[in-house]
Design a protein around this motif. Sequence first.
Motif, PDB file in Angstrom:
ATOM      1  N   LEU A  43      38.543  29.745  46.335  1.00  0.00           N
ATOM      2  CA  LEU A  43      38.411  30.953  47.143  1.00  0.00           C
ATOM      3  C   LEU A  43      38.224  32.140  46.207  1.00  0.00           C
ATOM      4  O   LEU A  43      39.097  32.425  45.379  1.00  0.00           O
ATOM      5  CB  LEU A  43      39.668  31.171  48.004  1.00  0.00           C
ATOM      6  CG  LEU A  43      39.767  32.521  48.712  1.00  0.00           C
ATOM      7  CD1 LEU A  43      38.655  32.688  49.756  1.00  0.00           C
ATOM      8  CD2 LEU A  43      41.137  32.691  49.382  1.00  0.00           C
ATOM      9  N   LYS A 114      34.930  34.257  54.397  1.00  0.00           N
ATOM     10  CA  LYS A 114      36.218  34.388  55.097  1.00  0.00           C
ATOM     11  C   LYS A 114      36.404  35.825  55.549  1.00  0.00           C
ATOM     12  O   LYS A 114      36.056  36.752  54.811  1.00  0.00           O
ATOM     13  CB  LYS A 114      37.365  33.963  54.176  1.00  0.00           C
ATOM     14  CG  LYS A 114      38.756  34.166  54.795  1.00  0.00           C
ATOM     15  CD  LYS A 114      39.839  33.399  54.050  1.00  0.00           C
ATOM     16  CE  LYS A 114      40.393  34.054  52.824  1.00  0.00           C
ATOM     17  NZ  LYS A 114      40.974  35.401  53.036  1.00  0.00           N
ATOM     18  N   VAL A 212      46.547  26.906  49.697  1.00  0.00           N
ATOM     19  CA  VAL A 212      45.858  27.793  48.753  1.00  0.00           C
ATOM     20  C   VAL A 212      46.896  28.679  48.082  1.00  0.00           C
ATOM     21  O   VAL A 212      47.896  29.054  48.705  1.00  0.00           O
ATOM     22  CB  VAL A 212      44.769  28.647  49.459  1.00  0.00           C
ATOM     23  CG1 VAL A 212      45.309  29.483  50.596  1.00  0.00           C
ATOM     24  CG2 VAL A 212      44.031  29.544  48.455  1.00  0.00           C
ATOM     25  N   VAL A 214      47.098  32.058  45.021  1.00  0.00           N
ATOM     26  CA  VAL A 214      46.405  32.967  44.111  1.00  0.00           C
ATOM     27  C   VAL A 214      46.660  32.440  42.689  1.00  0.00           C
ATOM     28  O   VAL A 214      47.812  32.258  42.279  1.00  0.00           O
ATOM     29  CB  VAL A 214      46.914  34.418  44.295  1.00  0.00           C
ATOM     30  CG1 VAL A 214      46.357  35.324  43.204  1.00  0.00           C
ATOM     31  CG2 VAL A 214      46.524  34.943  45.681  1.00  0.00           C
TER      32      VAL A 214
HETATM   33  O1  KIV Z   1      42.249  37.183  48.823  1.00  0.00           O
HETATM   34  C1  KIV Z   1      42.892  36.135  48.714  1.00  0.00           C
HETATM   35  O2  KIV Z   1      43.195  35.638  47.630  1.00  0.00           O
HETATM   36  C2  KIV Z   1      43.298  35.472  49.940  1.00  0.00           C
HETATM   37  C3  KIV Z   1      44.394  34.433  49.852  1.00  0.00           C
HETATM   38  C4  KIV Z   1      45.697  35.120  49.736  1.00  0.00           C
HETATM   39  C5  KIV Z   1      44.360  33.488  50.982  1.00  0.00           C
HETATM   40  O3  KIV Z   1      42.814  35.787  50.991  1.00  0.00           O
END
Ligand code: KIV
Length: 263
Positions: A43, A114, A212, A214
């Motif tokens: 992500l 997303k 998930v 960070v």
């Molecule tokens: O921005 C991001 O890292 C996220 C995660 C916290 C899911 O949206």
Amino acid sequence: MLKPLSISDLAAMKQSGEKISCLTAYDAAFSALIDKVGIDMILVGDSLGMVIQGHNTTLPVTISDMVYHTRCVSAARQRSFIIADLPFMTYATPVMAAKNASQLMQAGGAQMVKLEGPRIDCVSFLVDQGIPVCGHLGLLPQSINQLGYYKVQGKEQVEAEKIFTDAWKLQQAGASLLVLECVPASLAKDISAQLTIPVIGIGAGIDCDGQVLVLYDMLDIGIMKRPRFSKNFISDAANIEEAIRDYHQAVKQSFFPAAEHSF
Ligand code: KIV
């Protein structure tokens, strides 16, 4: 050269009960390492506003920032599926959402975008244009100025029911994936069991279809305090690659998150 995972591979993982592992990344070096370890999804989160740019919130992140970092990540990965965040105010209307999502996909190389909140109008418009969408419910960091502070969402019955209904509506609108952030484990369990699309948790308990984190939190190199739902994976590892591998194994074998990382 490995074949990149597709949306159908992720759907098949939910069907078979295989947990989906995901980490954030913002550059080529970490992307290559995460990919090598076998993490299923990367992500490119707008969390980069906090962990890379040093802001207090994700709000200052622009679409150009997101395109730049998504391109860095996609340049170095072979197999991991790439999701990129639409930043604050880049999906105020469905047309804006489509214009900005197309940049993340065409210039950045994202396979899915997303967006935060029950933005059913944007989700169905994007899906109609052939853009795969991941929803994001529970704690919505882009709404921090409405929330006041980062806190668990869905503890009250009415709030929990709204999150449940919104999750259902996002799936109906064509979302292919859902991130649930900072919600009670029991609520995340119910939503994961009811939806046919994979539900990926962060601070949402063990019963989601995947997890998930960070990257900078789990490597303990964040400039802010590590949230309770995250875990320091570097403390017991010989190096960064081993820490990422331990996280991957812990997700696949349902060892993470433990009760102390859940609400
Ligand atoms: O921005 C991001 O890292 C996220 C995660 C916290 C899911 O949206």
